[in-house]
Design an enzyme around this catalytic site. Structure first.
Site, PDB file in Angstrom:
ATOM      1  N   TYR A   1       8.889  15.575   8.921  1.00  0.00           N
ATOM      2  CA  TYR A   1       9.436  15.968   7.612  1.00  0.00           C
ATOM      3  C   TYR A   1       9.042  17.406   7.355  1.00  0.00           C
ATOM      4  O   TYR A   1       7.884  17.796   7.586  1.00  0.00           O
ATOM      5  CB  TYR A   1       8.856  15.056   6.517  1.00  0.00           C
ATOM      6  CG  TYR A   1       9.318  15.423   5.126  1.00  0.00           C
ATOM      7  CD1 TYR A   1      10.437  14.818   4.568  1.00  0.00           C
ATOM      8  CD2 TYR A   1       8.634  16.378   4.370  1.00  0.00           C
ATOM      9  CE1 TYR A   1      10.888  15.160   3.296  1.00  0.00           C
ATOM     10  CE2 TYR A   1       9.069  16.726   3.102  1.00  0.00           C
ATOM     11  CZ  TYR A   1      10.193  16.109   2.571  1.00  0.00           C
ATOM     12  OH  TYR A   1      10.631  16.460   1.318  1.00  0.00           O
TER      13      TYR A   1
ATOM     14  N   GLU B   1      15.172  20.896   2.382  1.00  0.00           N
ATOM     15  CA  GLU B   1      14.468  19.760   2.978  1.00  0.00           C
ATOM     16  C   GLU B   1      15.128  19.380   4.292  1.00  0.00           C
ATOM     17  O   GLU B   1      16.341  19.201   4.337  1.00  0.00           O
ATOM     18  CB  GLU B   1      14.516  18.571   2.007  1.00  0.00           C
ATOM     19  CG  GLU B   1      13.789  17.352   2.523  1.00  0.00           C
ATOM     20  CD  GLU B   1      14.028  16.143   1.622  1.00  0.00           C
ATOM     21  OE1 GLU B   1      13.092  15.754   0.910  1.00  0.00           O
ATOM     22  OE2 GLU B   1      15.140  15.590   1.633  1.00  0.00           O
TER      23      GLU B   1
END
Ligand code: ADP
Ligand code: MG
Length: 396
Positions: free
Chosen positions: A116, A204
């Protein structure tokens, strides 16, 4: 302002972040073309909606998964047939889901591990923060909740910007070594440059993956921009997809009204965001539930009030309206005239309670009383809320 994954990936690519080759499509002809551009091998078919959690989502007809890894073109076509124009429900869409009007077809990757990586604006510290984790992929929310120590945060001062040592710090924390540290540094540098130059509030990548061949590549992307800065970026403004927005909110933005639809049945028309919040609160404290947040602004005129009534009444859930206006910059009599004219222009069939306060309040109330418009004037916010909640209850 949000954009789709495929648009975000194009931007990422401009900033040197590697993404799989892919093609977007909005109808069956484009679907065919998109698929024909890819090899007759593993293909990923991805529903494009402004919400995450697609992989684990379900369509309202029971079809599972808004992200499908399939074996060949034929299966890609089949998945596309199921997804296009179908409604996808994910943890982020709410139970009503979102209609899928765009699909994205990309090459599949041989994933070794999912990470992530994100940059967000942290208003509290007035800095941006790099957030990263070795536990990327579809369960990142659970990681944040159950094992928050697996999420690392590195603040970036806006005056210094992102430096190489920041990149190395995050890269090492994620366990990268050798060539992959360099690849990661290029990705994070590109990501930060994009975040900064485009006035993003969030970029993101989840997941950022390492492939079996040792490459780092972004498989999903989400970007939100600061709408206050969007006028500086016409190229970003072009990416706005009105299909993803509530038509009532689009109409409101045309009239400079700050409107957000909620799921209650008492509509509010208020001037000033603080007063709007207070009005919603007080409706709730009397056992009612607000149908919207609507701030007509300090200098609301008749046209805006008319537009506001129309928007409010286009919501079939609305069973009553509470107008709460403080005549500070505006005078109450001017506002009252606006309300009366707008109410006559728009057919209002639900109870309407109006509370005015401030400059020329008596003149304003007189106009309301003598207008012939079916409305209940109120002297205080408490009284106004009490009356509208009661009237809506009785109308049921
Ligand atoms: P969402 O976050 O909305 O569920 P993602 O794009 O992250 O959608 O996809 C969900 C999962 O599907 C990813 O975590 C990854 O495991 C897999 N996936 C997505 N894109 C690819 C791809 N190009 N190749 C292989 N697997 C993929
Ligand atoms: Mg994802």
């Amino acid at each position: 302002m949000n954009i789709h994954e495929y648009q975000a990936k194009r931007l990422l690519q401009e900033y040197g972040v590697p993404v799989p080759r892919g093609y977007a499509a909005t109808n069956s002809r484009e679907v065919e073309t998109a698929i024909s551009h890819l090899g007759d091998d593993m293909i990923v078919v991805k529903a494009q909606i402004h919400a995450g959690g697609r992989g684990k989502g379900t369509f309202t007809d029971g079809y599972k998964g808004g992200v499908k890894v399939v074996k060949n073109r034929e299966e890609a076509q089949e998945a596309a047939n199921h997804m296009l124009d179908n409604t996808l429900v994910t943890a982020q869409t709410g139970p009503e889901g979102r209609k899928v009007q765009t699909l994205y077809f990309t090459e599949a990757c041989d994933i070794d591990h999912e990470y992530y990586l994100a940059i967000v604006l942290d208003r509290e510290t007035a800095q941006s923060v790099v957030i990263a984790s070795t536990e990327g992929g579809m369960d990142i929310e659970a990681v944040a909740e159950k094992t928050p120590e697996k999420i690392i945060r590195v603040p970036i001062s806006p005056t210094m910007g992102l430096r190489h040592y920041h990149c190395r710090r995050v890269a090492f924390a994620l366990g990268f070594a050798g060539e992959q540290v360099k690849q990661f540094a290029r990705i994070l540098t590109g990501l930060y440059k994009m975040f900064w130059e485009k006035n993003a509030m969030l970029v993101e990548i989840n997941p950022l993956v390492t492939t079996k061949q040792g490459q780092l590549i972004a498989l999903d992307a989400k970007v939100s921009f600061d709408s206050n800065a969007i006028f500086q970026h016409p190229e970003i403004q072009q990416l706005r997809d009105l299909n993803e927005e509530d038509p009532k909110e689009i109409e409101a933005s045309k009239h400079n009204l700050a409107y957000i639809a909620l799921d209650g049945n008492i509509a509010c028309m208020v001037n000033g965001a603080g007063l709007a919040m207070a009005t919603m609160d007080i409706i709730q404290s009397f056992g009612g539930s607000p149908a919207n947040f609507l701030d007509v602004g300090g200098g609301a005129n008749e046209d805006q009030v008319t537009a506001a009534f129309k928007i409010i009444l286009s919501d079939p859930n609305v069973k009553g309206i509470l107008v709460n206006i403080f005549g500070g910059i505006m005078k109450c009599d001017v506002i009252a005239n606006g309300i009366v004219a707008a109410a006559k222009n728009v057919e209002i069939k639900v109870p309407l309670v109006v509370r005015l306060e401030g400059t020329n309040v008596e003149a304003g109330k007189k106009i309301l009383r003598e207008s012939g418009v079916a409305l209940t004037p109120a002297d205080s916010l408490v009284q106004a809320a009490e009356i509208i909640v009661e009237q809506v209850k009785n109308a049921d």
